[in-house]
Design a protein around this motif. Sequence first.
Motif, short mmCIF file in Angstrom:
data_model
loop_
_atom_site.label_atom_id
_atom_site.label_comp_id
_atom_site.label_asym_id
_atom_site.label_seq_id
_atom_site.Cartn_x
_atom_site.Cartn_y
_atom_site.Cartn_z
N PRO A 166 1.07 -0.46 -0.13
CA PRO A 166 -0.49 -0.22 0.04
C PRO A 166 0.73 1.37 0.02
N LEU A 167 0.30 2.39 -0.93
CA LEU A 167 1.39 3.67 -0.84
C LEU A 167 1.28 3.82 0.89
N SER A 168 -0.24 4.20 1.15
CA SER A 168 0.21 4.52 2.73
C SER A 168 0.93 3.79 3.27
N GLU A 169 1.87 2.93 3.17
CA GLU A 169 2.75 2.00 4.35
C GLU A 169 4.29 2.44 3.58
N VAL A 170 4.85 2.24 2.48
CA VAL A 170 5.71 3.32 1.62
C VAL A 170 5.81 4.55 2.27
N ALA A 171 4.75 5.46 2.73
CA ALA A 171 4.66 6.68 3.13
C ALA A 171 5.28 6.80 4.59
N LEU A 172 4.75 5.29 5.39
CA LEU A 172 5.01 5.80 6.43
C LEU A 172 6.48 5.28 6.96
N LYS A 173 6.74 4.35 6.15
CA LYS A 173 8.04 3.90 7.08
C LYS A 173 9.33 5.70 6.17
N VAL A 200 10.91 9.81 -4.17
CA VAL A 200 10.78 8.15 -3.96
C VAL A 200 9.79 7.95 -3.36
N ILE A 201 8.76 8.29 -3.22
CA ILE A 201 7.46 8.04 -2.71
C ILE A 201 7.11 7.41 -4.12
N CYS A 202 7.27 8.24 -5.26
CA CYS A 202 6.87 8.14 -6.96
C CYS A 202 7.63 6.94 -7.55
#
Length: 254
Positions: A166-173, A200-202
Amino acid sequence: MRRLLTGYAVVYNRKYTRSGHLFQNRYKSIICEQEPYFLELVRYIHLNPVRAGAVSTVDDLANYPWSGHAVIMGNQKFHQDTAAVLDLFGKSAVVARAAYLQFVSDGVCLGQQENLTGGGLRRSQPDAETGCEIEPFDARILGGGGFVEHIQEQVSDNALRSLKVPLSEVALKLATCLQIDQKILLRPSKVRNIAEARGVICYLAVRELGYKGTEVGRYLNLGPTGVTLAVRRGEQVVQNKPELIQCLNRPVKK
């Protein structure tokens, strides 16, 4: 393959009293578009021993036991579908092998090909300067944007999404690693470290996880051009700060 490699790593670590990862990357299988990627990928992979210096020439490669090239040339035996390659070069085995060998030899001078390497096997994407939206991409599929969309249509959205981080997990990490409030990463910013983190997220979402640019744009409040620019920015950040990838590989604390 995961069970095989994991089991081997456990036994190896116990035998030599070590711990941690034994293999650098997980086993990977992909769906490959025949034109032009399939043959280019076959050639590129089979030339790896030459580029690495394990063998000196393509002639030596024909008898190298740790490559599928020797099997295609008929010098080694293995459970390998050689017809899938040779049928594309000629009707008879002799003619096909000669044409295939010439094709492989012609690839020696091409050297490293970025579009055929890396964890996500990056596709040809428009330069950021063009302002074009990045084509559909999936790390499990090697092919053009239209081919990727065609394959994705064959699989339910739920099945595809269940395989994605999930994108939210990438952002949280990333927020935890950089000690930034996750909510701040969801809004456009000219602050350098925030802009880099969003890049980096993108980059990870589009190039490694297979998200469409429109999906990432909705999550980060960016337009198509903004996502394209952010991907390029994120790629540069990851190249200069590889420790970010290690940070993102850590499990999320619940």
